[in-house]
Design a protein around this motif. Structure first.
Motif, mmCIF file in Angstrom:
data_model
loop_
_atom_site.group_PDB
_atom_site.id
_atom_site.type_symbol
_atom_site.label_atom_id
_atom_site.label_comp_id
_atom_site.label_asym_id
_atom_site.label_seq_id
_atom_site.Cartn_x
_atom_site.Cartn_y
_atom_site.Cartn_z
ATOM 1 N N LEU A 15 -11.868 7.076 -2.414
ATOM 2 C CA LEU A 15 -13.285 7.044 -2.783
ATOM 3 C C LEU A 15 -13.526 7.745 -4.112
ATOM 4 C CD1 LEU A 15 -14.924 7.707 0.681
ATOM 5 C CD2 LEU A 15 -14.859 5.563 -0.587
ATOM 6 N N MET A 16 -12.851 8.834 -4.315
ATOM 7 C CA MET A 16 -12.979 9.593 -5.554
ATOM 8 C C MET A 16 -12.542 8.762 -6.753
ATOM 9 S SD MET A 16 -11.118 13.202 -6.155
ATOM 10 C CE MET A 16 -11.010 13.917 -7.760
ATOM 11 N N PHE A 17 -11.574 7.885 -6.536
ATOM 12 C CA PHE A 17 -11.022 7.063 -7.605
ATOM 13 C C PHE A 17 -12.086 6.243 -8.329
ATOM 14 C CE2 PHE A 17 -9.521 2.822 -8.787
ATOM 15 C CZ PHE A 17 -8.658 3.159 -9.817
ATOM 16 N N PHE A 18 -13.078 5.761 -7.613
ATOM 17 C CA PHE A 18 -14.082 4.919 -8.250
ATOM 18 C C PHE A 18 -14.932 5.675 -9.258
ATOM 19 C CE2 PHE A 18 -13.187 1.940 -4.841
ATOM 20 C CZ PHE A 18 -13.051 0.794 -5.598
ATOM 21 N N SER A 50 -2.219 6.930 -9.541
ATOM 22 C CA SER A 50 -1.480 5.934 -10.318
ATOM 23 C C SER A 50 -1.431 4.607 -9.563
ATOM 24 C CB SER A 50 -0.068 6.450 -10.604
ATOM 25 O OG SER A 50 0.680 5.473 -11.269
ATOM 26 N N ASN A 51 -1.144 4.655 -8.277
ATOM 27 C CA ASN A 51 -1.115 3.447 -7.457
ATOM 28 C C ASN A 51 -2.505 2.814 -7.343
ATOM 29 O OD1 ASN A 51 1.622 3.750 -7.026
ATOM 30 N ND2 ASN A 51 1.370 4.738 -5.038
ATOM 31 N N PHE A 52 -3.529 3.649 -7.212
ATOM 32 C CA PHE A 52 -4.899 3.133 -7.148
ATOM 33 C C PHE A 52 -5.229 2.375 -8.428
ATOM 34 C CE2 PHE A 52 -6.315 7.163 -4.609
ATOM 35 C CZ PHE A 52 -5.604 6.739 -3.503
ATOM 36 N N ARG A 53 -4.900 2.991 -9.573
ATOM 37 C CA ARG A 53 -5.186 2.349 -10.865
ATOM 38 C C ARG A 53 -4.454 1.022 -10.993
ATOM 39 N NH1 ARG A 53 -4.888 7.711 -12.579
ATOM 40 N NH2 ARG A 53 -2.694 7.489 -13.126
ATOM 41 N N GLU A 54 -3.189 0.988 -10.606
ATOM 42 C CA GLU A 54 -2.418 -0.241 -10.718
ATOM 43 C C GLU A 54 -3.064 -1.368 -9.900
ATOM 44 O OE1 GLU A 54 2.111 -1.963 -10.115
ATOM 45 O OE2 GLU A 54 1.640 0.039 -9.379
ATOM 46 N N PHE A 55 -3.391 -1.105 -8.659
ATOM 47 C CA PHE A 55 -4.017 -2.124 -7.818
ATOM 48 C C PHE A 55 -5.363 -2.549 -8.403
ATOM 49 C CE2 PHE A 55 -6.890 -3.498 -4.476
ATOM 50 C CZ PHE A 55 -6.157 -4.507 -3.890
ATOM 51 N N TYR A 56 -6.173 -1.570 -8.784
ATOM 52 C CA TYR A 56 -7.511 -1.842 -9.309
ATOM 53 C C TYR A 56 -7.450 -2.733 -10.542
ATOM 54 C CZ TYR A 56 -12.143 -0.921 -11.257
ATOM 55 O OH TYR A 56 -13.395 -1.061 -11.773
ATOM 56 N N GLU A 61 -8.110 -7.775 -13.536
ATOM 57 C CA GLU A 61 -7.546 -8.802 -14.414
ATOM 58 C C GLU A 61 -7.613 -10.176 -13.742
ATOM 59 O OE1 GLU A 61 -3.515 -9.874 -16.936
ATOM 60 O OE2 GLU A 61 -3.686 -7.914 -15.978
ATOM 61 N N LYS A 62 -7.281 -10.250 -12.448
ATOM 62 C CA LYS A 62 -7.380 -11.519 -11.717
ATOM 63 C C LYS A 62 -8.815 -12.047 -11.756
ATOM 64 C CE LYS A 62 -5.871 -11.636 -7.512
ATOM 65 N NZ LYS A 62 -5.340 -11.338 -6.169
ATOM 66 N N TYR A 63 -9.773 -11.158 -11.525
ATOM 67 C CA TYR A 63 -11.185 -11.543 -11.530
ATOM 68 C C TYR A 63 -11.596 -12.062 -12.904
ATOM 69 C CZ TYR A 63 -16.255 -11.159 -11.164
ATOM 70 O OH TYR A 63 -17.602 -11.427 -11.173
ATOM 71 N N ALA A 64 -11.187 -11.348 -13.947
ATOM 72 C CA ALA A 64 -11.556 -11.747 -15.309
ATOM 73 C C ALA A 64 -10.917 -13.081 -15.686
ATOM 74 C CB ALA A 64 -11.144 -10.659 -16.296
ATOM 75 N N ARG A 65 -9.653 -13.260 -15.350
ATOM 76 C CA ARG A 65 -8.986 -14.529 -15.665
ATOM 77 C C ARG A 65 -9.659 -15.701 -14.942
ATOM 78 N NH1 ARG A 65 -4.582 -13.991 -18.720
ATOM 79 N NH2 ARG A 65 -3.535 -11.982 -18.749
ATOM 80 N N GLN A 66 -10.040 -15.481 -13.696
ATOM 81 C CA GLN A 66 -10.734 -16.532 -12.955
ATOM 82 C C GLN A 66 -12.091 -16.821 -13.589
ATOM 83 O OE1 GLN A 66 -9.509 -18.472 -10.379
ATOM 84 N NE2 GLN A 66 -11.337 -19.642 -10.889
#
Length: 120
Positions: A15-18, A50-56, A61-66
């Motif tokens: 939650l803090m990640f956002f 680091s893992n949170f950032r990678e997934f996010y 990027e997937k959303y933007a490409r779509q």
């Protein structure tokens, strides 16, 4: 003081990640005041973020490409709602058990980050 990190600490970190992608060690110590910090604990928290950032960023990027494939040319054309695939993917990953109700401020945070990916 706890010697290690618990599943609740992981939820809190997600939650803090956002609201902070790159927390400082002082910020981590403030938000996880019930944990006895050592090198191992700090490393684990850094790895989590680091893992949170990678997934996010993969999801963004997937959303933007779509969106680009769908003809979107500016952020004004984007709309992220609780029903959109990006929101569902992020919520499933960061709030899997729906332990927390996602506040209304999350959608603008996500949308605010989406515009940087339209320039891909």
């Amino acid at each position: 003081m706890q010697e290690g990190l618990s599943p609740n600490h992981l939820k809190k970190a997600k939650l803090m990640f956002f609201y902070t992608r790159y927390p400082s060690s002082n910020m981590l110590k403030t938000y996880f005041s019930d944990v006895k910090f050592n090198r191992c604990i700090t490393s684990q928290l850094i790895k989590w973020f680091s893992n949170f950032r990678e997934f996010y960023y993969i999801q963004m990027e997937k959303y933007a490409r779509q969106a680009i494939n769908d003809g979107v040319t500016s952020t004004e054309e984007l709309s992220i709602t609780r029903d959109c695939e990006l929101y569902r993917a992020l919520n499933m990953h960061y709030n899997k058990a729906n332990d927390f109700e996602v506040g209304a401020t999350l959608l603008p945070v996500v949308l605010g980050n989406a515009d940087q990916f339209l320039s891909l």
